[in-house]
Write a protein that holds these residues in place. Structure first.
Motif, PDB file in Angstrom:
ATOM      1  N   PHE A 126      49.402  34.418  23.450  1.00  0.00           N
ATOM      2  CA  PHE A 126      49.257  35.772  23.981  1.00  0.00           C
ATOM      3  C   PHE A 126      48.382  36.619  23.055  1.00  0.00           C
ATOM      4  CE2 PHE A 126      52.751  36.192  27.291  1.00  0.00           C
ATOM      5  CZ  PHE A 126      53.063  34.853  27.339  1.00  0.00           C
ATOM      6  N   SER A 127      47.911  37.763  23.568  1.00  0.00           N
ATOM      7  CA  SER A 127      47.152  38.689  22.725  1.00  0.00           C
ATOM      8  C   SER A 127      48.106  39.349  21.729  1.00  0.00           C
ATOM      9  CB  SER A 127      46.476  39.761  23.584  1.00  0.00           C
ATOM     10  OG  SER A 127      47.452  40.662  24.078  1.00  0.00           O
ATOM     11  N   ALA A 128      47.550  39.969  20.687  1.00  0.00           N
ATOM     12  CA  ALA A 128      48.388  40.606  19.657  1.00  0.00           C
ATOM     13  C   ALA A 128      49.272  41.689  20.269  1.00  0.00           C
ATOM     14  CB  ALA A 128      47.490  41.189  18.564  1.00  0.00           C
ATOM     15  N   PRO A 164      39.802  32.370  27.408  1.00  0.00           N
ATOM     16  CA  PRO A 164      40.775  32.313  26.307  1.00  0.00           C
ATOM     17  C   PRO A 164      41.915  33.306  26.542  1.00  0.00           C
ATOM     18  CG  PRO A 164      38.513  32.400  25.480  1.00  0.00           C
ATOM     19  CD  PRO A 164      38.447  32.712  26.950  1.00  0.00           C
ATOM     20  N   LEU A 165      43.138  32.800  26.430  1.00  0.00           N
ATOM     21  CA  LEU A 165      44.295  33.607  26.837  1.00  0.00           C
ATOM     22  C   LEU A 165      44.496  34.865  26.004  1.00  0.00           C
ATOM     23  CD1 LEU A 165      46.720  30.640  27.499  1.00  0.00           C
ATOM     24  CD2 LEU A 165      45.841  32.249  29.212  1.00  0.00           C
ATOM     25  N   ALA A 166      44.009  34.840  24.753  1.00  0.00           N
ATOM     26  CA  ALA A 166      44.218  36.018  23.895  1.00  0.00           C
ATOM     27  C   ALA A 166      43.128  37.071  24.087  1.00  0.00           C
ATOM     28  CB  ALA A 166      44.274  35.591  22.428  1.00  0.00           C
ATOM     29  N   ALA A 214      50.155  44.935  35.419  1.00  0.00           N
ATOM     30  CA  ALA A 214      48.794  45.491  35.313  1.00  0.00           C
ATOM     31  C   ALA A 214      48.002  44.704  34.282  1.00  0.00           C
ATOM     32  CB  ALA A 214      48.850  46.957  34.905  1.00  0.00           C
ATOM     33  N   LEU A 215      46.700  44.657  34.516  1.00  0.00           N
ATOM     34  CA  LEU A 215      45.784  44.147  33.487  1.00  0.00           C
ATOM     35  C   LEU A 215      45.389  45.352  32.645  1.00  0.00           C
ATOM     36  CD1 LEU A 215      44.025  41.719  32.477  1.00  0.00           C
ATOM     37  CD2 LEU A 215      42.217  42.644  33.958  1.00  0.00           C
ATOM     38  N   ILE A 216      45.696  45.301  31.368  1.00  0.00           N
ATOM     39  CA  ILE A 216      45.473  46.466  30.502  1.00  0.00           C
ATOM     40  C   ILE A 216      44.084  46.417  29.878  1.00  0.00           C
ATOM     41  CG2 ILE A 216      46.245  47.563  28.351  1.00  0.00           C
ATOM     42  CD1 ILE A 216      49.084  46.658  29.117  1.00  0.00           C
ATOM     43  N   GLN A 217      43.638  45.226  29.522  1.00  0.00           N
ATOM     44  CA  GLN A 217      42.344  45.117  28.845  1.00  0.00           C
ATOM     45  C   GLN A 217      41.853  43.688  28.999  1.00  0.00           C
ATOM     46  OE1 GLN A 217      43.027  43.286  25.800  1.00  0.00           O
ATOM     47  NE2 GLN A 217      40.879  43.024  25.268  1.00  0.00           N
ATOM     48  N   SER A 218      40.527  43.531  29.133  1.00  0.00           N
ATOM     49  CA  SER A 218      39.959  42.186  29.195  1.00  0.00           C
ATOM     50  C   SER A 218      38.627  42.169  28.466  1.00  0.00           C
ATOM     51  CB  SER A 218      39.770  41.735  30.658  1.00  0.00           C
ATOM     52  OG  SER A 218      39.119  40.485  30.685  1.00  0.00           O
ATOM     53  N   ASP A 219      38.611  41.558  27.299  1.00  0.00           N
ATOM     54  CA  ASP A 219      37.339  41.372  26.592  1.00  0.00           C
ATOM     55  C   ASP A 219      36.488  40.366  27.346  1.00  0.00           C
ATOM     56  OD1 ASP A 219      38.173  43.063  24.637  1.00  0.00           O
ATOM     57  OD2 ASP A 219      38.769  41.480  23.227  1.00  0.00           O
ATOM     58  N   TRP A 220      37.153  39.454  28.028  1.00  0.00           N
ATOM     59  CA  TRP A 220      36.442  38.394  28.733  1.00  0.00           C
ATOM     60  C   TRP A 220      35.601  38.974  29.868  1.00  0.00           C
ATOM     61  CZ3 TRP A 220      36.860  36.371  33.764  1.00  0.00           C
ATOM     62  CH2 TRP A 220      36.095  35.224  33.968  1.00  0.00           C
TER      63      TRP A 220
END
Ligand SMILES: CC(C)(COP(=O)(O)OP(=O)(O)OC[C@H]1O[C@@H](n2cnc3c(N)ncnc32)[C@H](O)[C@@H]1OP(=O)(O)O)[C@@H](O)C(=O)NCCC(=O)NCCS
Length: 249
Positions: free
Chosen positions: A140-142, A181-183, A196-202
Motif C-alpha cells: 500500500f501507499s504510505a 505500481p500499487l504504492a 474514493a481515489l485520493i491521489q494517483s501519481d500513475w
C-alpha cells in the motif's frame, strides 16, 4: 433474478451480478456445451475439484450474463484478452464493458456501457494484525499504510480489505495488472469512509475521472468497483441464479 430476463445495458448504470460458487449452484449444463476449448483446458488444470467447479460456474455465469445483454447464447460469446490478461468483448458488442472477480464461494460480474470497469471481491481469511500490517507496508501507499496502522485491532480488517478491494478494482479497471505500481496511488481507507481515489501519481487525472464504489456482499467478504466515468452512476446489484436450461430463449 436470472440473467435470462434480457437486462438492458445503460450508460447511467453499472449492473453488478452476484454469483454463488457454492457446489449447489453449479450449472446444470455440461461445460463442453458452453465453455470454449481454452476455458475447458484451463478448468482441467485445476488440481482440486472444488476450484475447478468454481471456475466452471463463474465462467458459465459470465457467459450467461453477457449473453443475456447481447441476445446471444452463452457459447457464442467471444472473449478477447488485452496484454495484461483483462478479458473484453469485441467493440462491435454494443460497447459493453464487463469485469469479473471471484473469491471463496462468491464471484461478482460488473456490466455497463458507462465506461471501463473493474471489480474486486475478497474473502476475509483470519490473519493476525501483524500479518495485515506487513502486507500493507509492502503493497500500500504510505498514506494508506498509516491509516491501516491507526485502525487498531477492531478496525484492521475493515481498513485493510476496504483498501485492498478499492485498489484492486482500480488496477482492474485499467486492465494493466501490477504494471500499475500499487504504492503509486492512494484510495480512502475504512468501510465507513466513502470509497474514493485520493491521489494517483500513475495517472493524476483519475482523481476526477475514476470513481470508486463499495459493494454489498455477504458477511466475511469485501468488494469494490471502479469506473472510468466523470459522472456518478447508479450501482444496481443483482443475483445470478442457475438457469433451468442453457439453450437460447
Ligand atoms: C487479475 C488481477 C489484476 C487480479 O487478480 P485476483 O484479485 O487474483 O483475481 P480476481 O478474481 O479479482 O480477478 C480475476 C478475473 O479478472 C479478470 N482479469 C484477468 N486479468 C485482468 C486484468 N489485467 N485486469 C482486469 N481484469 C483482469 C479475469 O476475468 C479473471 O477471471 P478468470 O480468472 O476467470 O480469468 C491480477 O493479475 C493481479 O495482478 N493481482 C494483483 C494482486 C495483488 O498483489 N494485489 C494487491 C492488493 S492492493
Amino acid at each position: 433474478m436470472t440473467a435470462r430476463q434480457h437486462p438492458r445495458p445503460s450508460p447511467e448504470t453499472v449492473d453488478v451480478w452476484s454469483i454463488s460458487l457454492a457446489p449447489a449452484m453449479s450449472p446444470s449444463t455440461r461445460p463442453n456445451d458452453v465453455l470454449s476449448p481454452a476455458e475447458i483446458a484451463r478448468a482441467e488444470r485445476f488440481v482440486q475439484p472444488k476450484h475447478r467447479q468454481r471456475f466452471i460456474t463463474a465462467r458459465t455465469a459470465l457467459r450467461e450474463i453477457l449473453g443475456s445483454y447481447l441476445g446471444l447464447p452463452p457459447a457464442a460469446i467471444c472473449f478477447r484478452i488485452n496484454a495484461h490478461g483483462k478479458p473484453y468483448l469485441d467493440p462491435a458488442s454494443a460497447m459493453l464493458q464487463f469485469n469479473l472477480s471471484h473469491s471463496g464461494d462468491w464471484a461478482l460480474c460488473a456490466v455497463t456501457t458507462a465506461g471501463e470497469v473493474g471489480v474486486d471481491i475478497e474473502r476475509v481469511r483470519p490473519r493476525a494484525q501483524a500479518y495485515r500490517l506487513k502486507v500493507a507496508r509492502r503493497f500500500f501507499s504510505a498514506h494508506e499504510y498509516h491509516a491501516i496502522n491507526s485502525a487498531g485491532p477492531a478496525g484492521i480488517d475493515s481498513a485493510f480489505f476496504s483498501g485492498w478491494t478499492r485498489k484492486e478494482a482500480y488496477i482492474k479497471c485499467h486492465g494493466k495488472g501490477l504494471a500499475i505500481p500499487l504504492a503509486t496511488f492512494t484510495v480512502s481507507i475504512g468501510a465507513t469512509t466513502p470509497a474514493a481515489l485520493i491521489q494517483s501519481d500513475w495517472n493524476p487525472v483519475d482523481v476526477t475521472q475514476c470513481r470508486l464504489y463499495d459493494l454489498d456482499v455477504p458477511a466475511g467478504y469485501y468488494a469494490a468497483l471502479a469506473l472510468l466515468n466523470t459522472k456518478p452512476v447508479r450501482i444496481c446489484q443483482l443475483n445470478w441464479s442457475v438457469p433451468a436450461t442453457s439453450s437460447p430463449e
